[in-house]
Write a protein that holds these residues in place. Structure first.
Motif, PDB file in Angstrom:
ATOM      1  N   GLU A  46       0.821  -1.213   0.000  1.00 41.48           N
ATOM      2  CA  GLU A  46       0.000   0.000   0.000  1.00 41.48           C
ATOM      3  C   GLU A  46       0.856   1.266   0.000  1.00 41.48           C
ATOM      4  O   GLU A  46       0.464   2.290  -0.560  1.00 41.48           O
ATOM      5  CB  GLU A  46      -0.926   0.000   1.225  1.00 41.48           C
ATOM      6  CG  GLU A  46      -1.922   1.146   1.236  1.00 41.48           C
ATOM      7  CD  GLU A  46      -2.905   1.031   2.390  1.00 41.48           C
ATOM      8  OE1 GLU A  46      -3.338   2.084   2.892  1.00 41.48           O
ATOM      9  OE2 GLU A  46      -3.231  -0.109   2.786  1.00 41.48           O
ATOM     10  N   GLN A  47       2.048   1.203   0.611  1.00 43.53           N
ATOM     11  CA  GLN A  47       2.929   2.364   0.681  1.00 43.53           C
ATOM     12  C   GLN A  47       3.856   2.484  -0.527  1.00 43.53           C
ATOM     13  O   GLN A  47       4.431   3.554  -0.750  1.00 43.53           O
ATOM     14  CB  GLN A  47       3.768   2.288   1.963  1.00 43.53           C
ATOM     15  CG  GLN A  47       2.949   2.384   3.244  1.00 43.53           C
ATOM     16  CD  GLN A  47       3.771   2.023   4.457  1.00 43.53           C
ATOM     17  OE1 GLN A  47       4.080   0.854   4.680  1.00 43.53           O
ATOM     18  NE2 GLN A  47       4.135   3.021   5.241  1.00 43.53           N
ATOM     19  N   LEU A  48       3.981   1.424  -1.296  1.00 45.73           N
ATOM     20  CA  LEU A  48       4.957   1.403  -2.380  1.00 45.73           C
ATOM     21  C   LEU A  48       4.338   1.499  -3.776  1.00 45.73           C
ATOM     22  O   LEU A  48       4.991   1.980  -4.709  1.00 45.73           O
ATOM     23  CB  LEU A  48       5.792   0.125  -2.295  1.00 45.73           C
ATOM     24  CG  LEU A  48       6.607  -0.058  -1.011  1.00 45.73           C
ATOM     25  CD1 LEU A  48       7.229  -1.455  -0.974  1.00 45.73           C
ATOM     26  CD2 LEU A  48       7.673   1.008  -0.878  1.00 45.73           C
ATOM     27  N   VAL A  49       3.123   1.058  -3.932  1.00 46.13           N
ATOM     28  CA  VAL A  49       2.461   1.013  -5.244  1.00 46.13           C
ATOM     29  C   VAL A  49       1.514   2.209  -5.372  1.00 46.13           C
ATOM     30  O   VAL A  49       0.767   2.510  -4.443  1.00 46.13           O
ATOM     31  CB  VAL A  49       1.681  -0.315  -5.397  1.00 46.13           C
ATOM     32  CG1 VAL A  49       0.885  -0.334  -6.689  1.00 46.13           C
ATOM     33  CG2 VAL A  49       2.648  -1.504  -5.334  1.00 46.13           C
ATOM     34  N   PRO A  50       1.489   2.907  -6.508  1.00 51.61           N
ATOM     35  CA  PRO A  50       2.235   2.668  -7.756  1.00 51.61           C
ATOM     36  C   PRO A  50       3.488   3.527  -7.909  1.00 51.61           C
ATOM     37  O   PRO A  50       4.203   3.383  -8.881  1.00 51.61           O
ATOM     38  CB  PRO A  50       1.215   3.058  -8.814  1.00 51.61           C
ATOM     39  CG  PRO A  50       0.493   4.225  -8.182  1.00 51.61           C
ATOM     40  CD  PRO A  50       0.417   3.910  -6.700  1.00 51.61           C
ATOM     41  N   ASP A  51       3.735   4.455  -6.962  1.00 52.32           N
ATOM     42  CA  ASP A  51       4.814   5.417  -7.174  1.00 52.32           C
ATOM     43  C   ASP A  51       6.204   4.799  -7.124  1.00 52.32           C
ATOM     44  O   ASP A  51       7.137   5.318  -7.750  1.00 52.32           O
ATOM     45  CB  ASP A  51       4.737   6.542  -6.142  1.00 52.32           C
ATOM     46  CG  ASP A  51       3.592   7.501  -6.409  1.00 52.32           C
ATOM     47  OD1 ASP A  51       3.094   7.531  -7.546  1.00 52.32           O
ATOM     48  OD2 ASP A  51       3.212   8.232  -5.477  1.00 52.32           O
TER      49      ASP A  51
END
Length: 303
Positions: A46-51
């Motif tokens: 949740e903290q890594l996708v999509p950026d």
């Protein structure tokens, strides 16, 4: 300033501007940060996708970018990306690349002659490329008035005195000869070690591990702080798990110790962490983790 490739924030009396050379999916996430198990990426999806990672769980998403620091009548560039027309056979993304980075700088109000200082946090090819430009077949400094601050340990390691990185990566010789040596020949190089104060707001400090001369740049103005960490971090997963090193670290063990030290200070001092390659928000406040381990939390994105 309406350029979508440039975003800014303020630290005290100092403006920090982000100018992107390239942004997109890069290596598979597990290859970029091989010390992080697949379940770590899944746990923090949740903290890594999509950026910072593709939604399908494949490649990490990165940016090539320069941070511009403007304050006290001085313009400082932090790292200069890949550059144009470079022979980089070891990296297809960088090889003979052509882009409009200098145009993007000018659209953000920064002409080459406006730059006073160029900081190379270390001397990998994606941090020194726009140090120079091609002038009728000769590489010359791209910023004619600037002092170029080069960490001594990297200048030795990647230069002829160190055998161009010991010949481990053939591109290292090419990088030094087209992006670093011309700055020396022009008399614009300042080689420093341990610490180097640029002005009342900015100081460079050694932060070895990723390379022998890796450094961080600390900014303080009116009680507000930021730290430009170069390649101590390639992904936010390394904030959550600072023991996880990147595949590009020359000394992963030392890099992990340095990363933990820098993040601990950032959490304690409320320094905004500004990595070289984060996509998305680009810069983030961190806090101590709540689980009793060494990890940190992503508190707030700056841009």
């Amino acid at each position: 300033m309406a350029d979508e490739n440039a975003q800014s924030f303020v630290i005290g009396d100092v403006e920090v501007l982000r100018v992107v050379e390239w942004q997109g999916p890069y290596l598979p996430a597990g290859d970029l940060v091989p010390d992080c198990a697949p379940e770590v990426w899944r746990t923090h999806e949740e903290q890594l996708v999509p950026d910072h990672r593709e939604p399908d769980g494949g490649r990490a998403v990165l940016a090539l970018q320069t941070w511009v620091v403007r304050g006290g009548g001085r313009t400082v560039l932090v790292d200069t990306g890949v550059g144009n027309g470079r022979e980089r056979p070891g990296n297809p993304l960088f090889h003979r690349r052509q882009g409009n980075f200098l145009d993007r700088l000018e659209r953000a109000g920064i002409r080459p002659e406006d730059v006073d200082v160029v900081v190379n946090t270390h001397l990998h090819g994606d941090h020194v490329g726009w140090n120079t430009r091609d002038a009728e077949g000769e590489w010359v400094p791209a910023f004619p008035r600037a002092r170029y601050l080069l960490p001594a340990a990297d200048d030795h390691h990647f230069g002829p005195a160190g055998g161009y990185g010991g010949g481990a990566r053939p591109d290292d010789r090419l990088v030094y000869e087209d992006s670093v040596a011309p700055v020396h020949r022009a008399g614009q190089a300042v080689v420093w070690e341990d610490t180097y104060r640029i002005d009342e707001h900015l100081v460079l400090e050694a932060a070895p591990g990723h390379t022998p001369g890796s450094s961080v740049l600390r900014l303080e103005s009116r009680g507000e702080r930021a730290v430009f960490v170069g390649d101590l971090l390639h992904s936010p997963v390394q904030i959550l798990h600072p023991e996880c090193g990147s595949c590009f670290c020359l000394d992963p063990g030392q890099a992990a110790k340095t990363r933990l030290r820098v993040l601990q200070r950032a959490a304690e001092k409320r320094e905004l962490v500004v990595p070289a390659h984060f996509s998305g928000g680009g810069a983030v406040e961190v806090r101590e983790g709540s689980g009793g381990g060494e990890g940190f939390t992503l508190h707030r994105w700056a841009v």
